[in-house]
Design a protein around this motif. Structure first.
Motif, PDB file in Angstrom:
ATOM      1  N   LEU A 162      -8.100   9.335  -0.718  1.00  0.00           N
ATOM      2  CA  LEU A 162      -7.729   8.960   0.639  1.00  0.00           C
ATOM      3  C   LEU A 162      -6.233   9.194   0.819  1.00  0.00           C
ATOM      4  O   LEU A 162      -5.414   8.655   0.078  1.00  0.00           O
ATOM      5  CB  LEU A 162      -8.063   7.483   0.879  1.00  0.00           C
ATOM      6  N   LEU A 163      -5.882  10.028   1.787  1.00  0.00           N
ATOM      7  CA  LEU A 163      -4.492  10.395   2.042  1.00  0.00           C
ATOM      8  C   LEU A 163      -4.002   9.708   3.310  1.00  0.00           C
ATOM      9  O   LEU A 163      -4.672   9.757   4.339  1.00  0.00           O
ATOM     10  CB  LEU A 163      -4.357  11.916   2.193  1.00  0.00           C
ATOM     11  N   MET A 164      -2.825   9.084   3.243  1.00  0.00           N
ATOM     12  CA  MET A 164      -2.278   8.356   4.391  1.00  0.00           C
ATOM     13  C   MET A 164      -0.852   8.810   4.646  1.00  0.00           C
ATOM     14  O   MET A 164       0.011   8.708   3.761  1.00  0.00           O
ATOM     15  CB  MET A 164      -2.300   6.843   4.134  1.00  0.00           C
ATOM     16  N   ASP A 165      -0.588   9.306   5.847  1.00  0.00           N
ATOM     17  CA  ASP A 165       0.732   9.818   6.205  1.00  0.00           C
ATOM     18  C   ASP A 165       1.449   8.826   7.116  1.00  0.00           C
ATOM     19  O   ASP A 165       1.277   8.839   8.329  1.00  0.00           O
ATOM     20  CB  ASP A 165       0.589  11.177   6.901  1.00  0.00           C
ATOM     21  N   GLU A 166       2.252   7.943   6.519  1.00  0.00           N
ATOM     22  CA  GLU A 166       3.002   6.914   7.243  1.00  0.00           C
ATOM     23  C   GLU A 166       2.149   6.249   8.329  1.00  0.00           C
ATOM     24  O   GLU A 166       2.526   6.239   9.504  1.00  0.00           O
ATOM     25  CB  GLU A 166       4.272   7.519   7.855  1.00  0.00           C
ATOM     26  N   PRO A 167       1.013   5.671   7.955  1.00  0.00           N
ATOM     27  CA  PRO A 167       0.061   5.185   8.959  1.00  0.00           C
ATOM     28  C   PRO A 167       0.534   3.973   9.755  1.00  0.00           C
ATOM     29  O   PRO A 167      -0.029   3.674  10.803  1.00  0.00           O
ATOM     30  CB  PRO A 167      -1.167   4.821   8.122  1.00  0.00           C
ATOM     31  N   LEU A 168       1.561   3.265   9.270  1.00  0.00           N
ATOM     32  CA  LEU A 168       1.986   2.042   9.951  1.00  0.00           C
ATOM     33  C   LEU A 168       3.306   2.193  10.699  1.00  0.00           C
ATOM     34  O   LEU A 168       3.791   1.236  11.295  1.00  0.00           O
ATOM     35  CB  LEU A 168       2.113   0.888   8.933  1.00  0.00           C
ATOM     36  N   SER A 169       3.881   3.382  10.689  1.00  0.00           N
ATOM     37  CA  SER A 169       5.233   3.547  11.229  1.00  0.00           C
ATOM     38  C   SER A 169       5.306   3.332  12.741  1.00  0.00           C
ATOM     39  O   SER A 169       6.374   3.008  13.267  1.00  0.00           O
ATOM     40  CB  SER A 169       5.774   4.935  10.884  1.00  0.00           C
ATOM     41  N   SER A 170       4.196   3.507  13.449  1.00  0.00           N
ATOM     42  CA  SER A 170       4.221   3.347  14.905  1.00  0.00           C
ATOM     43  C   SER A 170       3.878   1.927  15.351  1.00  0.00           C
ATOM     44  O   SER A 170       3.832   1.642  16.547  1.00  0.00           O
ATOM     45  CB  SER A 170       3.252   4.334  15.565  1.00  0.00           C
ATOM     46  N   LEU A 171       3.643   1.026  14.392  1.00  0.00           N
ATOM     47  CA  LEU A 171       3.289  -0.357  14.713  1.00  0.00           C
ATOM     48  C   LEU A 171       4.524  -1.253  14.642  1.00  0.00           C
ATOM     49  O   LEU A 171       5.500  -0.945  13.962  1.00  0.00           O
ATOM     50  CB  LEU A 171       2.227  -0.873  13.745  1.00  0.00           C
ATOM     51  N   ASP A 172       4.458  -2.398  15.338  1.00  0.00           N
ATOM     52  CA  ASP A 172       5.581  -3.327  15.266  1.00  0.00           C
ATOM     53  C   ASP A 172       5.565  -4.065  13.928  1.00  0.00           C
ATOM     54  O   ASP A 172       4.605  -3.980  13.163  1.00  0.00           O
ATOM     55  CB  ASP A 172       5.577  -4.306  16.446  1.00  0.00           C
ATOM     56  N   ALA A 173       6.659  -4.783  13.637  1.00  0.00           N
ATOM     57  CA  ALA A 173       6.861  -5.377  12.317  1.00  0.00           C
ATOM     58  C   ALA A 173       5.738  -6.335  11.923  1.00  0.00           C
ATOM     59  O   ALA A 173       5.255  -6.314  10.786  1.00  0.00           O
ATOM     60  CB  ALA A 173       8.205  -6.101  12.282  1.00  0.00           C
ATOM     61  N   GLU A 174       5.298  -7.180  12.855  1.00  0.00           N
ATOM     62  CA  GLU A 174       4.260  -8.162  12.538  1.00  0.00           C
ATOM     63  C   GLU A 174       2.930  -7.472  12.226  1.00  0.00           C
ATOM     64  O   GLU A 174       2.227  -7.846  11.279  1.00  0.00           O
ATOM     65  CB  GLU A 174       4.080  -9.130  13.707  1.00  0.00           C
ATOM     66  N   LEU A 175       2.592  -6.438  13.004  1.00  0.00           N
ATOM     67  CA  LEU A 175       1.353  -5.702  12.754  1.00  0.00           C
ATOM     68  C   LEU A 175       1.410  -4.955  11.425  1.00  0.00           C
ATOM     69  O   LEU A 175       0.403  -4.851  10.721  1.00  0.00           O
ATOM     70  CB  LEU A 175       1.091  -4.712  13.888  1.00  0.00           C
ATOM     71  N   ARG A 176       2.581  -4.421  11.082  1.00  0.00           N
ATOM     72  CA  ARG A 176       2.705  -3.705   9.812  1.00  0.00           C
ATOM     73  C   ARG A 176       2.391  -4.620   8.645  1.00  0.00           C
ATOM     74  O   ARG A 176       1.701  -4.231   7.698  1.00  0.00           O
ATOM     75  CB  ARG A 176       4.116  -3.119   9.652  1.00  0.00           C
ATOM     76  N   MET A 177       2.901  -5.851   8.699  1.00  0.00           N
ATOM     77  CA  MET A 177       2.634  -6.808   7.624  1.00  0.00           C
ATOM     78  C   MET A 177       1.150  -7.102   7.519  1.00  0.00           C
ATOM     79  O   MET A 177       0.576  -7.164   6.424  1.00  0.00           O
ATOM     80  CB  MET A 177       3.413  -8.099   7.885  1.00  0.00           C
ATOM     81  N   TYR A 196      -0.264   7.425  -0.482  1.00  0.00           N
ATOM     82  CA  TYR A 196       0.289   6.794   0.718  1.00  0.00           C
ATOM     83  C   TYR A 196       1.734   7.230   0.885  1.00  0.00           C
ATOM     84  O   TYR A 196       2.597   6.882   0.080  1.00  0.00           O
ATOM     85  CB  TYR A 196       0.191   5.283   0.562  1.00  0.00           C
ATOM     86  N   VAL A 197       2.007   8.027   1.909  1.00  0.00           N
ATOM     87  CA  VAL A 197       3.362   8.510   2.168  1.00  0.00           C
ATOM     88  C   VAL A 197       4.106   7.520   3.057  1.00  0.00           C
ATOM     89  O   VAL A 197       3.579   7.079   4.088  1.00  0.00           O
ATOM     90  CB  VAL A 197       3.315   9.901   2.839  1.00  0.00           C
ATOM     91  N   THR A 198       5.330   7.168   2.665  1.00  0.00           N
ATOM     92  CA  THR A 198       6.113   6.221   3.458  1.00  0.00           C
ATOM     93  C   THR A 198       7.599   6.406   3.177  1.00  0.00           C
ATOM     94  O   THR A 198       7.996   6.902   2.111  1.00  0.00           O
ATOM     95  CB  THR A 198       5.712   4.765   3.151  1.00  0.00           C
ATOM     96  N   HIS A 199       8.429   6.013   4.135  1.00  0.00           N
ATOM     97  CA  HIS A 199       9.874   5.944   3.912  1.00  0.00           C
ATOM     98  C   HIS A 199      10.311   4.494   3.762  1.00  0.00           C
ATOM     99  O   HIS A 199      11.495   4.221   3.567  1.00  0.00           O
ATOM    100  CB  HIS A 199      10.630   6.585   5.085  1.00  0.00           C
ATOM    101  N   ASP A 200       9.349   3.559   3.838  1.00  0.00           N
ATOM    102  CA  ASP A 200       9.624   2.122   3.822  1.00  0.00           C
ATOM    103  C   ASP A 200       9.431   1.586   2.404  1.00  0.00           C
ATOM    104  O   ASP A 200       8.304   1.497   1.908  1.00  0.00           O
ATOM    105  CB  ASP A 200       8.682   1.416   4.799  1.00  0.00           C
ATOM    106  N   GLN A 201      10.531   1.209   1.752  1.00  0.00           N
ATOM    107  CA  GLN A 201      10.437   0.745   0.366  1.00  0.00           C
ATOM    108  C   GLN A 201       9.607  -0.517   0.237  1.00  0.00           C
ATOM    109  O   GLN A 201       8.900  -0.708  -0.754  1.00  0.00           O
ATOM    110  CB  GLN A 201      11.834   0.503  -0.211  1.00  0.00           C
TER     111      GLN A 201
END
Length: 357
Positions: A162-177, A196-201
């Motif tokens: 399963l490949l995920m390309d920054e799937p949460l980047s367009s969501l607000d902070a609470e939804l991301r959590m 899972y690709v992300t720029h968020d450590q």
């Protein structure tokens, strides 16, 4: 399914996007590809997905070469699922139809799933808590609900990867959590390998079994979240993941003298040999302490940011700016002269006696 990336390079004109990438993705493993924009992480994901081919090297899935410099298998001939950053939902399909679509068209669908498509649709909708919204159209869904549909569509055919390309980047902070927890739960339920690709450590540290830190087309370090955070092997990893202050100085074995000041000695037992070799001590913001007590490095408070449970200070020391996170038990103001110490649990501060002849 085990996936191997062997000596992969990708060149666009004169730009080398990937350089000598070697990586193993084990069955059932959650791997986060972490790095800043332009580091090559999405290019690497595209090679795994079958959207592009490497300039050199090869991609191997289940002991089969699926991509090399001569040819590559397209996405539909790989046992994968994909979750995009933009959700990529079809406006004319309701939620149920989105989940049913890959069950009709995925080439690796098992006979059990072919015979029980309706059951699988219900099962997946329950997994993502969307069963009661099965007849809704994408335009009637919130951002978090759309992302749940995208996840459900990807896992419905039970892909091996399963490949995920920054799937949460367009969501607000609470939804991301909230979505982090759901993705972790889906990983445990499905047992699929995830890249899972992300720029968020924080996302990578919270969810992954293994983190791959990339910078300028190369892999800087691969390790568990604890290894990446606590034992960085390069200045980039230390500053990008741990947000460490990279302090110059002199090493004598495992003892560090910041700014070559012989009156101050820090214990650097936990610092990797790679950083010692560059005469750097990586001090994360929470490892340092500000006080008016002499014996530390002298500095001046230049910025203060209140964060509720703690305060983030910027301190100028020897023309360098360090970020230090401090509890609320002591507060400092801009312009105050202070002393910076490595916390007692991190150091053995030793003052050398000066001898005069």
């Amino acid at each position: 399914m085990t996936t191997q990336i062997k000596n992969v390079e990708k060149i666009f004109g004169s730009f080398r996007a990937l350089q000598q990438i070697n990586l193993d993705i084990n069955e059932g493993e959650f791997v986060a590809i972490l790095g800043p924009s332009g580091c090559g992480k999405t290019t690497l994901l595209r090679l795994l997905a079958g959207f592009d081919s490497p300039t050199s090297g090869e991609v191997v899935m289940k002991n089969q070469v699926v991509a090399d410099e001569m040819s590559f298998l397209p996405p539909e001939k790989r046992n994968i699922g994909m979750v995009f950053q933009s959700f990529a939902l079809w406006p004319h399909m309701n939620v149920r139809d989105h989940i049913r679509f890959p069950l009709k068209h995925h080439q690796f669908l098992s006979e059990d799933l072919k015979k029980g498509m309706d059951f699988r649709v219900d099962e997946v909708l329950k997994m993502v808590d969307m069963y009661h919204l099965g007849e809704r159209m994408p335009s009637e869904l919130s951002g978090g609900q759309k992302q749940r549909v995208a996840l459900a569509r990807a896992i419905a055919p039970k892909p091996a990867l399963l490949l995920m390309d920054e799937p949460l980047s367009s969501l607000d902070a609470e939804l991301r959590m909230s979505m982090r927890k759901e993705i972790q739960q889906l990983h445990h339920l499905t047992g699929a390998s995830i890249v899972y690709v992300t720029h968020d450590q924080s996302e990578a540290l919270a969810m992954a079994d293994k983190i791959v830190v990339m910078n300028k087309g190369i892999i800087e370090q691969v390790g568990t979240p604890k290894e990446i955070y606590s034992s960085p092997t390069s200045p980039f990893v230390a500053s990008f993941v741990g947000k460490a202050n990279l302090i110059q100085g002199k090493w004598e074995g495992t003892e560090f003298y910041p700014f070559h000041q012989h009156a101050i000695k820090w214990d650097g037992t936990s610092v990797t040999s790679e950083l010692r070799g560059e005469n750097i001590f990586p001090a994360r913001p929470e490892q340092l302490k500000i006080s008016f007590r002499e014996g530390g490095l002298k500095g001046v408070i230049t910025n203060v940011q209140y964060q509720g449970k703690e305060i983030h200070y910027t301190v100028t020391i020897e023309d360098e700016q360090w970020v230090i996170h401090q509890d609320l038990d002591a507060m400092f103001s801009i312009g105050e002269e202070v002393y910076i110490h490595l916390k007692e649990s991190q150091t053995r501060a030793v003052k050398k006696q000066l001898h005069f002849v």
